[in-house]
Scaffold this motif. Sequence first.
Motif, PDB file in Angstrom:
ATOM      1  N   GLU A  80     -14.316  -9.383  23.315  1.00 52.86           N
ATOM      2  CA  GLU A  80     -15.701  -9.373  22.844  1.00 52.86           C
ATOM      3  C   GLU A  80     -15.954  -8.167  21.941  1.00 52.86           C
ATOM      4  O   GLU A  80     -16.613  -8.280  20.905  1.00 52.86           O
ATOM      5  CB  GLU A  80     -16.687  -9.358  24.015  1.00 52.86           C
ATOM      6  N   LEU A  81     -15.412  -7.008  22.318  1.00 61.75           N
ATOM      7  CA  LEU A  81     -15.564  -5.813  21.485  1.00 61.75           C
ATOM      8  C   LEU A  81     -14.976  -6.038  20.099  1.00 61.75           C
ATOM      9  O   LEU A  81     -15.614  -5.744  19.083  1.00 61.75           O
ATOM     10  CB  LEU A  81     -14.915  -4.599  22.145  1.00 61.75           C
ATOM     11  N   LEU A  82     -13.776  -6.572  20.043  1.00 68.08           N
ATOM     12  CA  LEU A  82     -13.139  -6.812  18.744  1.00 68.08           C
ATOM     13  C   LEU A  82     -13.936  -7.818  17.919  1.00 68.08           C
ATOM     14  O   LEU A  82     -14.101  -7.638  16.709  1.00 68.08           O
ATOM     15  CB  LEU A  82     -11.702  -7.274  18.937  1.00 68.08           C
ATOM     16  N   ALA A  83     -14.461  -8.858  18.557  1.00 68.66           N
ATOM     17  CA  ALA A  83     -15.270  -9.847  17.834  1.00 68.66           C
ATOM     18  C   ALA A  83     -16.531  -9.199  17.274  1.00 68.66           C
ATOM     19  O   ALA A  83     -16.929  -9.478  16.134  1.00 68.66           O
ATOM     20  CB  ALA A  83     -15.625 -11.009  18.758  1.00 68.66           C
ATOM     21  N   ARG A  84     -17.156  -8.338  18.061  1.00 71.22           N
ATOM     22  CA  ARG A  84     -18.362  -7.648  17.589  1.00 71.22           C
ATOM     23  C   ARG A  84     -18.045  -6.754  16.398  1.00 71.22           C
ATOM     24  O   ARG A  84     -18.792  -6.717  15.418  1.00 71.22           O
ATOM     25  CB  ARG A  84     -18.962  -6.806  18.716  1.00 71.22           C
ATOM     26  N   LEU A  85     -16.960  -6.010  16.489  1.00 70.29           N
ATOM     27  CA  LEU A  85     -16.589  -5.106  15.395  1.00 70.29           C
ATOM     28  C   LEU A  85     -16.210  -5.882  14.145  1.00 70.29           C
ATOM     29  O   LEU A  85     -16.606  -5.521  13.033  1.00 70.29           O
ATOM     30  CB  LEU A  85     -15.451  -4.185  15.835  1.00 70.29           C
ATOM     31  N   GLU A  86     -15.468  -6.965  14.301  1.00 66.27           N
ATOM     32  CA  GLU A  86     -15.054  -7.764  13.150  1.00 66.27           C
ATOM     33  C   GLU A  86     -16.244  -8.405  12.446  1.00 66.27           C
ATOM     34  O   GLU A  86     -16.158  -8.719  11.259  1.00 66.27           O
ATOM     35  CB  GLU A  86     -14.057  -8.841  13.577  1.00 66.27           C
ATOM     36  N   ALA A  87     -17.349  -8.579  13.144  1.00 67.84           N
ATOM     37  CA  ALA A  87     -18.546  -9.176  12.555  1.00 67.84           C
ATOM     38  C   ALA A  87     -19.348  -8.176  11.718  1.00 67.84           C
ATOM     39  O   ALA A  87     -20.287  -8.565  11.022  1.00 67.84           O
ATOM     40  CB  ALA A  87     -19.437  -9.751  13.666  1.00 67.84           C
ATOM     41  N   LEU A  88     -18.971  -6.917  11.753  1.00 70.57           N
ATOM     42  CA  LEU A  88     -19.687  -5.891  10.997  1.00 70.57           C
ATOM     43  C   LEU A  88     -19.232  -5.882   9.540  1.00 70.57           C
ATOM     44  O   LEU A  88     -18.057  -6.141   9.252  1.00 70.57           O
ATOM     45  CB  LEU A  88     -19.451  -4.511  11.621  1.00 70.57           C
ATOM     46  N   PRO A  89     -20.123  -5.551   8.605  1.00 70.69           N
ATOM     47  CA  PRO A  89     -19.734  -5.472   7.199  1.00 70.69           C
ATOM     48  C   PRO A  89     -18.628  -4.439   7.002  1.00 70.69           C
ATOM     49  O   PRO A  89     -18.690  -3.337   7.548  1.00 70.69           O
ATOM     50  CB  PRO A  89     -21.008  -5.015   6.480  1.00 70.69           C
ATOM     51  N   GLY A  90     -17.608  -4.823   6.253  1.00 70.25           N
ATOM     52  CA  GLY A  90     -16.529  -3.895   5.942  1.00 70.25           C
ATOM     53  C   GLY A  90     -15.489  -3.734   7.038  1.00 70.25           C
ATOM     54  O   GLY A  90     -14.546  -2.970   6.884  1.00 70.25           O
ATOM     55  N   PHE A  91     -15.664  -4.426   8.141  1.00 77.97           N
ATOM     56  CA  PHE A  91     -14.700  -4.371   9.234  1.00 77.97           C
ATOM     57  C   PHE A  91     -13.936  -5.689   9.264  1.00 77.97           C
ATOM     58  O   PHE A  91     -14.527  -6.760   9.194  1.00 77.97           O
ATOM     59  CB  PHE A  91     -15.400  -4.205  10.591  1.00 77.97           C
ATOM     60  N   GLY A  92     -12.645  -5.604   9.372  1.00 82.50           N
ATOM     61  CA  GLY A  92     -11.809  -6.779   9.577  1.00 82.50           C
ATOM     62  C   GLY A  92     -11.058  -6.586  10.876  1.00 82.50           C
ATOM     63  O   GLY A  92     -11.329  -5.655  11.641  1.00 82.50           O
ATOM     64  N   ALA A  93     -10.084  -7.433  11.105  1.00 84.14           N
ATOM     65  CA  ALA A  93      -9.324  -7.378  12.359  1.00 84.14           C
ATOM     66  C   ALA A  93      -8.618  -6.037  12.537  1.00 84.14           C
ATOM     67  O   ALA A  93      -8.674  -5.437  13.623  1.00 84.14           O
ATOM     68  CB  ALA A  93      -8.323  -8.523  12.415  1.00 84.14           C
ATOM     69  N   GLN A  94      -7.970  -5.556  11.496  1.00 79.48           N
ATOM     70  CA  GLN A  94      -7.223  -4.301  11.618  1.00 79.48           C
ATOM     71  C   GLN A  94      -8.163  -3.115  11.847  1.00 79.48           C
ATOM     72  O   GLN A  94      -7.939  -2.291  12.732  1.00 79.48           O
ATOM     73  CB  GLN A  94      -6.370  -4.062  10.377  1.00 79.48           C
ATOM     74  N   LYS A  95      -9.233  -3.041  11.079  1.00 78.38           N
ATOM     75  CA  LYS A  95     -10.176  -1.934  11.232  1.00 78.38           C
ATOM     76  C   LYS A  95     -10.838  -1.996  12.609  1.00 78.38           C
ATOM     77  O   LYS A  95     -11.081  -0.967  13.232  1.00 78.38           O
ATOM     78  CB  LYS A  95     -11.227  -1.965  10.128  1.00 78.38           C
ATOM     79  N   ALA A  96     -11.132  -3.180  13.087  1.00 87.32           N
ATOM     80  CA  ALA A  96     -11.739  -3.343  14.418  1.00 87.32           C
ATOM     81  C   ALA A  96     -10.796  -2.804  15.491  1.00 87.32           C
ATOM     82  O   ALA A  96     -11.226  -2.086  16.410  1.00 87.32           O
ATOM     83  CB  ALA A  96     -12.069  -4.799  14.683  1.00 87.32           C
ATOM     84  N   ARG A  97      -9.516  -3.107  15.391  1.00 83.25           N
ATOM     85  CA  ARG A  97      -8.542  -2.609  16.372  1.00 83.25           C
ATOM     86  C   ARG A  97      -8.423  -1.084  16.315  1.00 83.25           C
ATOM     87  O   ARG A  97      -8.344  -0.420  17.348  1.00 83.25           O
ATOM     88  CB  ARG A  97      -7.177  -3.258  16.166  1.00 83.25           C
ATOM     89  N   ILE A  98      -8.427  -0.534  15.121  1.00 78.22           N
ATOM     90  CA  ILE A  98      -8.357   0.928  14.981  1.00 78.22           C
ATOM     91  C   ILE A  98      -9.587   1.573  15.584  1.00 78.22           C
ATOM     92  O   ILE A  98      -9.489   2.543  16.344  1.00 78.22           O
ATOM     93  CB  ILE A  98      -8.199   1.317  13.491  1.00 78.22           C
ATOM     94  N   PHE A  99     -10.761   1.037  15.286  1.00 79.20           N
ATOM     95  CA  PHE A  99     -11.991   1.613  15.829  1.00 79.20           C
ATOM     96  C   PHE A  99     -12.030   1.487  17.344  1.00 79.20           C
ATOM     97  O   PHE A  99     -12.407   2.438  18.032  1.00 79.20           O
ATOM     98  CB  PHE A  99     -13.227   0.950  15.216  1.00 79.20           C
ATOM     99  N   ALA A 100     -11.621   0.355  17.874  1.00 79.26           N
ATOM    100  CA  ALA A 100     -11.626   0.157  19.325  1.00 79.26           C
ATOM    101  C   ALA A 100     -10.713   1.166  20.014  1.00 79.26           C
ATOM    102  O   ALA A 100     -10.982   1.582  21.133  1.00 79.26           O
ATOM    103  CB  ALA A 100     -11.211  -1.275  19.666  1.00 79.26           C
ATOM    104  N   ALA A 101      -9.656   1.580  19.332  1.00 74.75           N
ATOM    105  CA  ALA A 101      -8.728   2.554  19.912  1.00 74.75           C
ATOM    106  C   ALA A 101      -9.346   3.947  19.984  1.00 74.75           C
ATOM    107  O   ALA A 101      -8.905   4.770  20.790  1.00 74.75           O
ATOM    108  CB  ALA A 101      -7.443   2.611  19.095  1.00 74.75           C
ATOM    109  N   LEU A 102     -10.372   4.214  19.167  1.00 79.61           N
ATOM    110  CA  LEU A 102     -11.055   5.507  19.212  1.00 79.61           C
ATOM    111  C   LEU A 102     -11.780   5.660  20.527  1.00 79.61           C
ATOM    112  O   LEU A 102     -12.057   6.675  21.021  1.00 79.61           O
ATOM    113  CB  LEU A 102     -12.047   5.672  18.056  1.00 79.61           C
TER     114      LEU A 102
END
Length: 136
Positions: A114-136
Amino acid sequence: MDADLTIAQQPEADRVLSGDPFALLTGMLLDQQYPMEHAFAGPAKILARFGTLDPGAIAAAEPTAFADLCATPPAIHRYGRSMAGRVQALAAIVCERYDGDAERIWTTAKGTPELLARLEALPGFGAQKARIFAAL
């Protein structure tokens, strides 16, 4: 947020990132086609020029004026005007879906998918950026 981040390599910019979840999201948004340290310093520039990083205020800002302050040297990004629009779109989503509280994106997610889906739905975020941000 509890962590003391050192992403921007500038004490004030890193303090802003460490203390404001929307700043951290914005820094990650700006981290594309631009050196990471400069991208993550962008939220501190917005705060200094606009006076707040409140997503409601940013979303409601007059777009041309907001783009002007983001593009003023030193700009928040190589493409300051374009990224200003993305920052405003990000702020609007945070307001509409998370009641203006960016931290709710991750604190109310019911697991990693769910976290990754939420992040991927943000402007400028894709799958890779979502995974990197989630790791923070």
